[in-house]
Design a protein around this motif. Structure first.
Motif, short mmCIF file in Angstrom:
data_model
loop_
_atom_site.label_atom_id
_atom_site.label_comp_id
_atom_site.label_asym_id
_atom_site.label_seq_id
_atom_site.Cartn_x
_atom_site.Cartn_y
_atom_site.Cartn_z
N VAL A 15 0.84 -1.20 0.00
CA VAL A 15 0.00 0.00 0.00
C VAL A 15 0.87 1.25 0.00
CG1 VAL A 15 -1.69 1.33 1.33
CG2 VAL A 15 -1.95 -1.15 1.11
N LYS A 16 1.92 1.24 0.79
CA LYS A 16 2.83 2.38 0.83
C LYS A 16 3.47 2.62 -0.54
CE LYS A 16 6.85 4.24 3.30
NZ LYS A 16 7.86 3.98 4.35
N GLN A 17 3.85 1.54 -1.21
CA GLN A 17 4.43 1.67 -2.55
C GLN A 17 3.43 2.28 -3.53
OE1 GLN A 17 5.64 -2.32 -3.46
NE2 GLN A 17 7.48 -2.25 -2.19
N ALA A 18 2.15 1.84 -3.44
CA ALA A 18 1.11 2.38 -4.32
C ALA A 18 0.92 3.88 -4.07
CB ALA A 18 -0.21 1.63 -4.09
N ILE A 19 0.95 4.28 -2.81
CA ILE A 19 0.83 5.70 -2.48
C ILE A 19 2.00 6.49 -3.06
CG2 ILE A 19 0.90 7.35 -0.56
CD1 ILE A 19 -0.64 5.27 1.10
N GLN A 20 3.20 5.94 -2.94
CA GLN A 20 4.38 6.63 -3.47
C GLN A 20 4.30 6.78 -4.98
OE1 GLN A 20 7.41 4.05 -1.87
NE2 GLN A 20 7.65 5.26 0.01
N TRP A 21 3.85 5.71 -5.68
CA TRP A 21 3.71 5.81 -7.13
C TRP A 21 2.68 6.88 -7.50
CZ3 TRP A 21 6.93 4.50 -10.62
CH2 TRP A 21 7.73 3.37 -10.51
N SER A 22 1.57 6.90 -6.77
CA SER A 22 0.52 7.89 -7.04
C SER A 22 1.04 9.31 -6.87
CB SER A 22 -0.68 7.65 -6.12
OG SER A 22 -1.72 8.54 -6.41
N MET A 23 1.80 9.54 -5.82
CA MET A 23 2.35 10.87 -5.58
C MET A 23 3.35 11.27 -6.66
SD MET A 23 1.02 12.44 -3.05
CE MET A 23 2.25 13.70 -2.74
N ARG A 24 4.18 10.32 -7.08
CA ARG A 24 5.18 10.62 -8.11
C ARG A 24 4.52 10.95 -9.44
NH1 ARG A 24 9.36 5.79 -8.26
NH2 ARG A 24 10.41 7.18 -9.75
N LEU A 25 3.46 10.20 -9.79
CA LEU A 25 2.78 10.45 -11.07
C LEU A 25 1.95 11.73 -11.04
CD1 LEU A 25 1.62 6.85 -12.05
CD2 LEU A 25 3.55 8.15 -12.94
N ASN A 26 1.56 12.18 -9.86
CA ASN A 26 0.80 13.42 -9.75
C ASN A 26 1.68 14.66 -9.71
OD1 ASN A 26 -1.73 12.28 -9.78
ND2 ASN A 26 -1.81 11.99 -7.57
N SER A 27 2.98 14.45 -9.65
CA SER A 27 3.89 15.59 -9.58
C SER A 27 4.09 16.19 -10.98
CB SER A 27 5.24 15.16 -9.01
OG SER A 27 5.92 14.33 -9.94
N ALA A 28 4.50 17.43 -11.00
CA ALA A 28 4.68 18.13 -12.28
C ALA A 28 5.80 17.54 -13.12
CB ALA A 28 4.95 19.61 -12.01
N SER A 29 6.72 16.83 -12.46
CA SER A 29 7.89 16.31 -13.18
C SER A 29 7.67 14.91 -13.76
CB SER A 29 9.09 16.27 -12.23
OG SER A 29 8.81 15.43 -11.11
N ALA A 30 6.45 14.36 -13.60
CA ALA A 30 6.19 13.01 -14.10
C ALA A 30 6.36 12.98 -15.62
CB ALA A 30 4.78 12.58 -13.72
N ASP A 31 7.03 11.93 -16.13
CA ASP A 31 7.25 11.81 -17.56
C ASP A 31 6.76 10.44 -18.04
OD1 ASP A 31 10.82 11.30 -17.04
OD2 ASP A 31 9.15 9.92 -16.83
N PRO A 32 6.69 10.21 -19.34
CA PRO A 32 6.18 8.92 -19.84
C PRO A 32 6.93 7.71 -19.31
CG PRO A 32 6.26 10.54 -21.60
CD PRO A 32 6.93 11.18 -20.43
N ARG A 33 8.24 7.85 -19.10
CA ARG A 33 9.01 6.71 -18.59
C ARG A 33 8.53 6.31 -17.20
NH1 ARG A 33 15.40 7.38 -17.81
NH2 ARG A 33 14.59 8.90 -16.31
N LEU A 34 8.16 7.30 -16.38
CA LEU A 34 7.67 7.01 -15.03
C LEU A 34 6.34 6.26 -15.10
CD1 LEU A 34 8.61 7.54 -12.14
CD2 LEU A 34 7.15 9.56 -12.10
N TYR A 35 5.49 6.65 -16.04
CA TYR A 35 4.21 5.94 -16.20
C TYR A 35 4.45 4.48 -16.60
CZ TYR A 35 1.41 10.20 -15.86
OH TYR A 35 0.80 11.34 -15.40
#
Length: 329
Positions: A15-35
């Motif tokens: 669950v913690k990992q899922a939260i971290q992924w969600s936060m990273r993808l919601n950040s302005a710096s998210a790029d296609p590679r992160l998705y």
């Protein structure tokens, strides 16, 4: 993506990992590679996808509840920006606290975000998702829906907690003695040996539409009712009633479409509003205008922009979450 869900709860670490992924993808710096990296993580284990879906459903429910409050658009944008600088746990606490303080209706609903959190499968507002269950049944969830799956040696049971599902089931592939597939909803139990059908659950009623095969409605207010392909029924706490032809295709949403036939504009906007956050409505003097056509759901703003081309109406955007239609001068 398809999966058979894990019957136990995802671990706190997942669950913690899922939260971290969600936060990273919601950040302005998210790029296609992160998705792509997140997609790879989600496919590594069923627990990963389960945790991801529940995080997304909970986050969306909190934000949707807050955005529905009058005058909340600018405030919510500020909160979203601030949340990027907070830990996810603190951000969710902040959003949920504001939503609860601002709307008593949010905390009094029968189905609350925490119930969606417990669901085996869930979608947030505007999302549709398809799953392949362990017996071969195909389950599709429409916008803002949640279901549980209970498969045992004796039964195949899907509990519809909220929203709308399309079920395509066949012969039981896992049991020598075929188990009927049952969908338990707020207003009854719906049983099919094989077929394709939609269950749409609202607060006051449930609608059943059978596309292929047949289905039996079991309700406390009626003897069992056999539903054939092409038929639609409404089930309430008072009655089970056959419906005439609908003014929209009951299953078109599974293809990302709304298909209407002589539908009231007011009803059409209510339908489109299920796929977007905030307010969408029209003036009383145009609510009875009729429209027929095929409308794509992937971008509801583009969908709405088509309406003034076919009807004497104009769009008014007060904010990105408050859209109304008036009669064209």
């Amino acid at each position: 993506m398809s999966l058979s869900p894990s019957r136990h709860q995802p671990s706190p670490q997942v669950v913690k990992q899922a939260i971290q992924w969600s936060m990273r993808l919601n950040s302005a710096s998210a790029d296609p590679r992160l998705y792509r990296q997140c997609e790879q993580w989600r496919t590594e284990h069923p627990d990963h996808e389960c945790a991801w879906q529940r995080i997304q459903a909970l986050s969306s429910e909190l934000s949707h509840s807050f955005q529905a409050l009058p005058g909340s658009g600018a405030a919510f944008e500020a909160l979203e920006n601030s949340a990027q600088r907070l830990g996810r746990r603190r951000a969710l606490k902040l959003l949920s606290g504001v939503a609860v303080l601002g709307s008593a209706a949010w905390v009094s609903r029968e189905t609350v975000p925490w119930e969606q959190w417990q669901a085996d499968f869930a979608t947030h507002v505007g999302q549709r998702h398809s799953y392949q269950l362990q017996d071969g049944t195909r389950l599709q969830l429409n916008t803002d829906s949640a279901v549980d799956q209970h498969f045992t040696a004796q039964q195949r049971l899907i509990t519809l907690m909220r929203g709308e599902i399309l079920v395509a089931c066949g012969a039981d592939s896992q049991s020598p003695a075929p188990r009927p597939l049952r969908v338990q909803g707020r207003h009854g139990l719906f049983e099919s040996i094989g077929g394709r059908f939609v269950v749409r659950q609202e607060q006051a009623k449930t609608r059943i539409s059978v596309m292929e095969g047949s289905l039996v409605i079991r309700s406390p207010v009626s003897p069992p009712v056999q539903v054939k392909a092409g038929e639609h029924y409404s089930i309430t706490p008072q009655h089970v009633a056959l419906l005439q032809a609908l003014d929209m295709d009951a299953a078109a949403w599974a293809e990302g479409l709304i298909v209407t036939k002589d539908m009231r504009l007011g009803d059409f906007l209510a339908e489109v509003g299920r796929y977007r956050r905030g307010y969408l409505g029209c003036a009383d003097d145009i609510a009875d205008l009729r429209l027929s056509g095929v409308f794509r759901l992937e971008d509801t703003d583009k969908l709405l922009a088509v309406l003034p081309q076919t009807l004497p109406v104009k769009l008014s955007y007060r904010t990105r979450w408050w859209v109304s239609l008036q009669r064209q001068a």
